[in-house]
Design a protein around this motif. Sequence first.
Motif, mmCIF file in Angstrom:
data_model
loop_
_atom_site.group_PDB
_atom_site.id
_atom_site.type_symbol
_atom_site.label_atom_id
_atom_site.label_comp_id
_atom_site.label_asym_id
_atom_site.label_seq_id
_atom_site.Cartn_x
_atom_site.Cartn_y
_atom_site.Cartn_z
ATOM 1 N N LEU A 31 -7.895 1.117 -2.218
ATOM 2 C CA LEU A 31 -6.684 0.310 -2.387
ATOM 3 C C LEU A 31 -5.419 1.155 -2.392
ATOM 4 O O LEU A 31 -4.313 0.626 -2.229
ATOM 5 C CB LEU A 31 -6.764 -0.477 -3.700
ATOM 6 C CG LEU A 31 -7.890 -1.497 -3.789
ATOM 7 C CD1 LEU A 31 -8.001 -2.024 -5.215
ATOM 8 C CD2 LEU A 31 -7.663 -2.636 -2.820
ATOM 9 N N THR A 65 -12.086 -4.600 -9.362
ATOM 10 C CA THR A 65 -11.723 -3.273 -8.881
ATOM 11 C C THR A 65 -12.761 -2.248 -9.311
ATOM 12 O O THR A 65 -13.305 -2.299 -10.411
ATOM 13 C CB THR A 65 -10.333 -2.878 -9.413
ATOM 14 O OG1 THR A 65 -9.397 -3.904 -9.070
ATOM 15 C CG2 THR A 65 -9.864 -1.565 -8.813
ATOM 16 N N CYS A 99 -10.669 1.082 -5.655
ATOM 17 C CA CYS A 99 -11.168 0.446 -4.442
ATOM 18 C C CYS A 99 -11.727 -0.930 -4.770
ATOM 19 O O CYS A 99 -11.829 -1.316 -5.940
ATOM 20 C CB CYS A 99 -12.249 1.311 -3.780
ATOM 21 S SG CYS A 99 -13.695 1.631 -4.835
#
Length: 394
Positions: A194, A245, A301
């Motif tokens: 991310l 996440t 991520c």
Amino acid sequence: MSLPPLKPFAHAHATHPDAHMALALAAAQIDAQRAQTGLQPSLGWIYLTEAFCGAAEGLLAELRQRWPGVAWLGASGPGICAGGTEYFDEPALALMLAELPHEQFQLFSGLQPLGDWQPELLQVHADPRTPDLQELIAELAAHSRSGYAFGGLAAGRGDALQIADGVWRGGLSGAGFGAGLQLVSRVSQGCQALGPERRIDACDSGLVTVLDGQPALDCLLQDLALPVTTAGAGLRDALPRMRRTLAGISRDDDQQDRRHVRGAGAYGPQVRVRHLVGIDPAKRGVVVAEPLQPGQRLSFCERSPEAARRDLLRICTELRALAEDREGGPARIAGAIYISCSGRGGPHFGAPNAEAQWVQHALGDVPMVGFFAGGEIAHASLHGYTGVLSVFLS
């Protein structure tokens, strides 16, 4: 050491409410293939869904009776795969048999260690509840010449087992393979970064407080494109997104293995994905489900079916190219083992059998079996949300 080319492996799969009937159906498929190839098997793999765990001892006894002299290894999981077919939450098993020189493999378990024999690399099945599992896998891999281990963690809601010339619960088991075999393994990541990869500057076990000189919680909020709030309702509103996440972890000396150049946020094989299990607003920290050390690298991520599909096709293409461009002439794939995360199969890719069918299509019509694990093993490390594909070249 130069060995004769391997014969194509035989593989089969079946589902049936009765475990022994499923085995009989699969055995008929195996025997039909053996009649065509003349395969004289020495090693076999069996993967089964949790519904058959209670029958595992009897299944192993029947396997020994059907094919005397064959050594067996395998594991159970919530799902298994064979060819382009996946079975989840139903009674099923998959078999694969190979004719390998006896001096080129050796099974191991807690009661049967490898001893003085040093394999080239190892296939490992393990119980996720085993204490210090990552350290044990690393120690076991260090016993091999390459330092490489691949495999997966047996998984199930109520039972999980491993097979290595016996049925085991707990610990590690598997097989070592010699240098005479051309066995190649690749890991496919299933997550997308991310934001940037940052250095861990300060942490206390799994509590990470400083990343690249900034509060770790602030970095997380930045990567999620959320306001960097201090406390209260702002953080509570962010919790649903945080729960989706994950954290990608690697060592600072893994620079050459981090392949973000494959695409925006793409992970290389050395990145280990771990869950975020909490935040500490007072210390502006995040809590990762693994003890960490300053100097390691961390990126936030999330799971990405499209990134997983791209990376899976990439490793299949790499393995096919490796076979076709082999020094000394093109090789074929005699057999393959695919171990994927239990969180990847089935609905994650939008259709039943999608993941196994992608592998089968990309590799070609090769014998392949595997299972969906509670954690994957590659590069002597535990991974999450990955797929590990290993092929025997002939």
